[in-house]
Design a protein around this motif. Sequence first.
Motif, PDB file in Angstrom:
ATOM      1  N   TYR A 177      50.484  73.815  34.818  1.00  0.00           N
ATOM      2  CA  TYR A 177      51.927  73.750  34.988  1.00  0.00           C
ATOM      3  C   TYR A 177      52.617  74.651  33.990  1.00  0.00           C
ATOM      4  CZ  TYR A 177      56.554  71.807  35.512  1.00  0.00           C
ATOM      5  OH  TYR A 177      57.887  71.666  35.741  1.00  0.00           O
ATOM      6  N   PRO A 178      53.603  75.429  34.351  1.00  0.00           N
ATOM      7  CA  PRO A 178      54.262  75.497  35.650  1.00  0.00           C
ATOM      8  C   PRO A 178      53.890  76.716  36.479  1.00  0.00           C
ATOM      9  CG  PRO A 178      55.736  76.429  34.025  1.00  0.00           C
ATOM     10  CD  PRO A 178      54.442  76.071  33.314  1.00  0.00           C
ATOM     11  N   THR A 179      53.068  77.645  35.944  1.00  0.00           N
ATOM     12  CA  THR A 179      52.982  78.937  36.643  1.00  0.00           C
ATOM     13  C   THR A 179      51.614  79.377  37.143  1.00  0.00           C
ATOM     14  OG1 THR A 179      52.760  80.041  34.513  1.00  0.00           O
ATOM     15  CG2 THR A 179      54.980  79.890  35.424  1.00  0.00           C
ATOM     16  N   TYR A 180      50.523  78.812  36.675  1.00  0.00           N
ATOM     17  CA  TYR A 180      49.219  79.341  37.041  1.00  0.00           C
ATOM     18  C   TYR A 180      48.493  78.437  38.028  1.00  0.00           C
ATOM     19  CZ  TYR A 180      49.737  82.382  32.980  1.00  0.00           C
ATOM     20  OH  TYR A 180      50.189  83.304  32.077  1.00  0.00           O
ATOM     21  N   SER A 181      47.801  79.071  38.970  1.00  0.00           N
ATOM     22  CA  SER A 181      46.924  78.317  39.861  1.00  0.00           C
ATOM     23  C   SER A 181      45.876  79.267  40.425  1.00  0.00           C
ATOM     24  CB  SER A 181      47.708  77.651  40.991  1.00  0.00           C
ATOM     25  OG  SER A 181      48.225  78.622  41.862  1.00  0.00           O
ATOM     26  N   CYS A 182      44.749  78.702  40.808  1.00  0.00           N
ATOM     27  CA  CYS A 182      43.704  79.485  41.467  1.00  0.00           C
ATOM     28  C   CYS A 182      42.917  78.536  42.358  1.00  0.00           C
ATOM     29  CB  CYS A 182      42.783  80.181  40.474  1.00  0.00           C
ATOM     30  SG  CYS A 182      41.881  79.074  39.380  1.00  0.00           S
TER      31      CYS A 182
END
Length: 185
Positions: free
Chosen positions: A110-115
């Motif tokens: 949170y709040p900006t990274y994902s994979c």
Amino acid sequence: MKKGILHAAPLMLVLTGCGTPEIVRFPADDQSAKLRYVTTAALSDFTYLRRVDRSMCPSSAQSMLIATTGTLEQSQIAMIGSSDVAQALVREFNIPASAPLTFYVAASRYPTYSCDNAGVFQPMPGRQYELRHIVEPVTFVCIVEIDELQQGDDGQVMRRREPSAHYFHPPKKMQDYCQEAPRAN
């Protein structure tokens, strides 16, 4: 070395609690294998592993949550190289081995990274596997690797890259898992 890089179900037990997602657990039987899910994500990252059930394709595919990380949990099944200490980033459980296992893994910070990654492999009854979900801490690039685990003569854990594993970009919709059959080599 194969790596997945980002760029009819048996009787099952569903574990749930107040505010927690449902986690499906499969019983140990003569058509099951054991899987260790390990992630290198930070404790504050949210990670999960889902099994994609393609038995109803071509009409639909469904997913079920089989592991999350972040809280301490002690393994309830004996696996090669298991720890007796509760772990936050390791989960061990039974999986059906009667058909290829299609899976989806995701991590978010949170709040900006994902994979996210997806893959399929053919587990064999009675064998043990390790699915490593490697999350690079700075760039948040994710890699998936699957090994079969074996006990060496000296008692050490031996890892052999699982040859049936195939990795792919996760489809945007569950129905898309039915469009092109993922393969387990």
